[in-house]
Design an enzyme around this catalytic site. Structure first.
Site, short mmCIF file in Angstrom:
data_model
loop_
_atom_site.label_atom_id
_atom_site.label_comp_id
_atom_site.label_asym_id
_atom_site.label_seq_id
_atom_site.Cartn_x
_atom_site.Cartn_y
_atom_site.Cartn_z
N PHE A 1 -8.01 -9.66 3.88
CA PHE A 1 -8.58 -9.45 2.55
C PHE A 1 -9.99 -10.03 2.51
CE2 PHE A 1 -9.44 -11.08 -1.74
CZ PHE A 1 -9.19 -9.96 -2.52
N SER B 1 -18.86 -11.14 1.72
CA SER B 1 -19.60 -10.13 2.49
C SER B 1 -18.68 -9.14 3.19
CB SER B 1 -20.53 -10.80 3.50
OG SER B 1 -19.78 -11.42 4.52
N GLU C 1 -17.15 -15.46 10.95
CA GLU C 1 -16.81 -16.44 9.91
C GLU C 1 -16.70 -17.86 10.48
OE1 GLU C 1 -16.66 -15.35 6.73
OE2 GLU C 1 -17.02 -13.32 7.46
C1 SIN Z 1 -15.15 -12.82 2.92
O1 SIN Z 1 -16.03 -11.99 2.67
O2 SIN Z 1 -13.94 -12.53 2.76
C2 SIN Z 1 -15.45 -14.18 3.46
C3 SIN Z 1 -16.76 -14.75 3.03
C4 SIN Z 1 -17.96 -14.02 3.53
O3 SIN Z 1 -18.02 -13.70 4.74
O4 SIN Z 1 -18.87 -13.76 2.76
#
Ligand code: SIN
Length: 175
Positions: free
Chosen positions: A13, A17, A88
């Protein structure tokens, strides 16, 4: 509601981003939500929207009983996690979660990437004006931090979501 799971693939999920920058293959994509979590621009970004010396601010999730966080769920093969873990890597860890897929009203087991307060890049809460000012001067290899906020706000609007935290930051950054 019914429960569905397949072992060779996993639902992940996205709430930040991962909603608007989809640089990985997936088998299915669905607008979705998770319960008990809210977005906050409380995570430092050393590698995407800032640098180690001047980190930007990106979203993480905080536990919030009764809240619903909308986003996009992707059904991916296990190999994809090599890429996602790398993307991440600055403080996020995978957590198991129940994801509700909008269209089919089905609940599935899946994963989210959350940056908790004990990670090295965590910045934590600040007044919204301070957060906006910090974001407005931050840049990193993935582009400007302001762009991250504006793209996220645009994507959430398309999903029909109302996220006061994100929209308030968007307003401050575009005024
Ligand atoms: C996400 O998008 O689920 C994690 C946070 C990000 O990479 O902005």
């Amino acid at each position: 509601m019914t429960r569905a799971a397949r072992s060779d693939t996993t639902w992940v999920f996205g709430y930040g981003s991962l909603i608007y920058k989809v640089d990985f293959p997936y088998q299915q994509k669905a607008t979705a939500s998770i319960s008990g979590w809210e977005r906050r621009f409380w995570q430092g970004s050393h590698d995407h929207r800032g640098t180690p010396c001047a980190p930007g601010r990106v979203v993480t999730l905080i536990p919030s009983p009764g809240a619903t966080c909308r986003g996009v769920a992707y059904l991916v093969e296990q190999e994809v996690f090599e890429h996602l873990d790398h993307r991440e890597k600055n403080g996020y860890e995978r957590y198991s979660v129940t994801i509700c897929l909008d269209e089919k009203e089905v609940e599935v087991d899946g994963l989210i990437y959350v940056a908790t307060e004990d990670n090295h890049a965590y910045l934590g809460p600040a007044h919204l004006e301070e957060v906006a000012s910090h974001i407005s001067r931050s840049h990193g290899p993935s582009g400007s931090n302001t762009d991250y906020v504006l793209q996220l706000a645009r994507a959430l609007r398309k999903l029909g979501d109302h996220d006061p935290h994100v929209y308030a930051l968007e307003a401050l950054l575009t005024q």
